[in-house]
Design an enzyme around this catalytic site. Structure first.
Site, PDB file in Angstrom:
ATOM      1  N   GLY A 227       0.920  -1.301   0.042  1.00  0.00           N
ATOM      2  CA  GLY A 227      -0.073  -0.103   0.102  1.00  0.00           C
ATOM      3  C   GLY A 227       0.882   1.336   0.093  1.00  0.00           C
ATOM      4  O   GLY A 227       0.567   2.280   0.534  1.00  0.00           O
ATOM      5  N   ALA A 228       2.030   0.982  -0.719  1.00  0.00           N
ATOM      6  CA  ALA A 228       2.794   2.300  -0.770  1.00  0.00           C
ATOM      7  C   ALA A 228       2.560   3.235  -1.712  1.00  0.00           C
ATOM      8  O   ALA A 228       3.214   4.317  -1.914  1.00  0.00           O
ATOM      9  CB  ALA A 228       4.363   1.644  -0.957  1.00  0.00           C
TER      10      ALA A 228
ATOM     11  N   GLY B 122      -1.153   7.488   0.783  1.00  0.00           N
ATOM     12  CA  GLY B 122      -1.873   7.425   2.333  1.00  0.00           C
ATOM     13  C   GLY B 122      -0.563   7.185   3.122  1.00  0.00           C
ATOM     14  O   GLY B 122       0.639   7.495   3.101  1.00  0.00           O
TER      15      GLY B 122
ATOM     16  N   GLY C 294       1.007   4.219   3.815  1.00  0.00           N
ATOM     17  CA  GLY C 294       1.970   3.382   3.255  1.00  0.00           C
ATOM     18  C   GLY C 294       3.140   4.259   2.609  1.00  0.00           C
ATOM     19  O   GLY C 294       4.339   4.107   2.502  1.00  0.00           O
TER      20      GLY C 294
ATOM     21  N   TYR D 193     -15.212  -5.070   7.171  1.00  0.00           N
ATOM     22  CA  TYR D 193     -14.132  -4.509   7.383  1.00  0.00           C
ATOM     23  C   TYR D 193     -13.414  -4.619   8.712  1.00  0.00           C
ATOM     24  O   TYR D 193     -12.535  -5.117   9.231  1.00  0.00           O
ATOM     25  CB  TYR D 193     -14.273  -2.860   6.971  1.00  0.00           C
ATOM     26  CG  TYR D 193     -12.925  -2.157   7.209  1.00  0.00           C
ATOM     27  CD1 TYR D 193     -11.867  -2.307   6.530  1.00  0.00           C
ATOM     28  CD2 TYR D 193     -12.940  -1.238   8.441  1.00  0.00           C
ATOM     29  CE1 TYR D 193     -10.591  -1.467   6.866  1.00  0.00           C
ATOM     30  CE2 TYR D 193     -11.677  -0.252   8.364  1.00  0.00           C
ATOM     31  CZ  TYR D 193     -10.684  -0.661   7.668  1.00  0.00           C
ATOM     32  OH  TYR D 193      -9.582   0.117   8.023  1.00  0.00           O
TER      33      TYR D 193
ATOM     34  N   SER E 256      -7.138  -1.754  12.806  1.00  0.00           N
ATOM     35  CA  SER E 256      -8.174  -0.341  12.981  1.00  0.00           C
ATOM     36  C   SER E 256      -8.808  -0.773  14.184  1.00  0.00           C
ATOM     37  O   SER E 256      -9.067  -1.881  14.637  1.00  0.00           O
ATOM     38  CB  SER E 256      -9.002  -0.748  11.717  1.00  0.00           C
ATOM     39  OG  SER E 256     -10.018   0.435  11.889  1.00  0.00           O
TER      40      SER E 256
END
Ligand SMILES: NC(=O)c1ccc[n+]([C@@H]2O[C@H](COP(=O)([O-])OP(=O)(O)OC[C@H]3O[C@@H](n4cnc5c(N)ncnc54)[C@H](OP(=O)(O)O)[C@@H]3O)[C@@H](O)[C@H]2O)c1
Length: 290
Positions: free
Chosen positions: A14-15, A18, A20, A175, A149
């Site tokens: 997830g780079a 955001g 990442g 989620y 989360s």
């Protein structure tokens, strides 16, 4: 040993956006070599240019993969293994919420696949690199960090009859289940990999002004628009601290927020559920040919 071989290596999923992306920038600024994983072509290309500029010395590479598909996770793991002979820190950050139920071409539910099954498979595939790095360094230096989360607190227990939320689907609950799975996976991984000197920790980033809400439904977008948020740099600071500072190397299975340990929900402490989730995840991957 060359200087390049001595340089520490992190993989940040997830780079492309955001938290990442900010974490990758912070790690290359500290002299680490970072490999990122991104999905969206445009965001990945823009982030690659930004992170590479911060590295300034070829210390960043972006690998592309859609983590809702386990075949792509395996391909990405192979690509990472072909690019580095060591892996000190794996940050399983990619993921998020979806606006609706999406069943992938592999027959899995996308929220569960991206937030739990993909990091489970990626970690398993990269375990040879992680154990080799751990064997060459003091215990606790090699780390696997999960971005979970507070949404995990919505869930009293995993439903092993419908682990993936393939039945009745509510985006937020799917989620929350996937993020509870992240903590349970982290605790079981800490137990299994601890003897090899590898620690596994989980963290909660807070409410973050990133691209997160763009993938959610109208209710989530309205909630996030009204909420007080922090910049992605704040959780990235905690992730960098967990990756590099001694506190992150303490015996694993812990859960952090803003550089401090917190207690996750009682459901996240269920060791029997953690062990069963591990077995069910293996079974599911075997059915997918992974
Ligand atoms: N923002 C918040 O308030 C918040 C709160 C709690 C937890 N989190 C968690 O923090 C993590 C990072 O989110 P963020 O806030 O930085 O959101 P973001 O800006 O949307 O970034 C999410 C990253 O994950 C990648 N990603 C998502 N699904 C993917 C998939 N199926 N395959 C491959 N990559 C995928 C995205 O790739 P592309 O952009 O290339 O598609 C992006 O790089 C997530 O795990 C999220 O659940 C966020």
């Amino acid at each position: 040993m060359t200087i390049e071989a001595e340089r520490r290596v992190a993989l940040v999923t997830g780079a492309s956006s955001g938290i990442g992306k900010s974490t990758a920038i912070k790690l290359v600024a500290r002299g680490w070599r970072v490999i990122g994983v991104g999905r969206d072509p445009r965001r990945s290309a823009a982030a690659e240019a930004e992170i590479a500029a911060a590295a300034g010395d070829g210390g960043f590479t972006m690998v592309r993969a859609d983590f809702t598909l386990m075949a792509e996770v395996k391909r990405a793991a192979d690509e990472v293994a072909s690019r580095t002979g060591r892996l000190d820190v794996l940050i399983n950050n990619a993921g998020g919420v979806r606006d609706r139920q999406i069943v992938t071409a592999e027959g899995t539910e996308a929220t569960f696949a991206a937030n739990h099954l993909a990091p489970f498979l990626l970690t398993r595939e990269l375990m040879p690199l992680l154990t080799a790095s751990a064997a060459a360094q003091p215990p606790g230096t090699t780390r696997v960090i999960a971005v979970s989360s507070t949404a995990h607190r919505m869930i009293d227990a995993l439903d092993f009859g419908d682990l993936q939320s393939l039945g009745g689907f509510q985006p937020a609950l799917a989620y929350g289940r996937a993020k509870l799975a992240s903590i349970l996976f982290t605790r079981e991984l800490a137990r299994r990999a601890g003897p090899y000197g590898i620690v596994a920790q989980a963290m909660h980033p807070g409410r973050v002004a990133s691209n997160f809400a763009a993938h959610g439904d109208e209710g989530l977008r309205a909630y996030m628009a009204a909420a007080e948020t922090v910049s992605p740099d704040e959780p990235a600071e905690t992730l960098t601290w967990l990756a590099t500072e001694p506190q992150g190397g303490r015996p694993g299975g812990r859960y952090f927020y803003q550089k401090a340990e917190e207690t996750p929900s009682p459901a996240a402490h269920d060791d029997a559920a953690a062990s069963r989730l591990w077995a069910e995840s293996e079974t599911l991957l075997a059915k997918l040919g992974c």
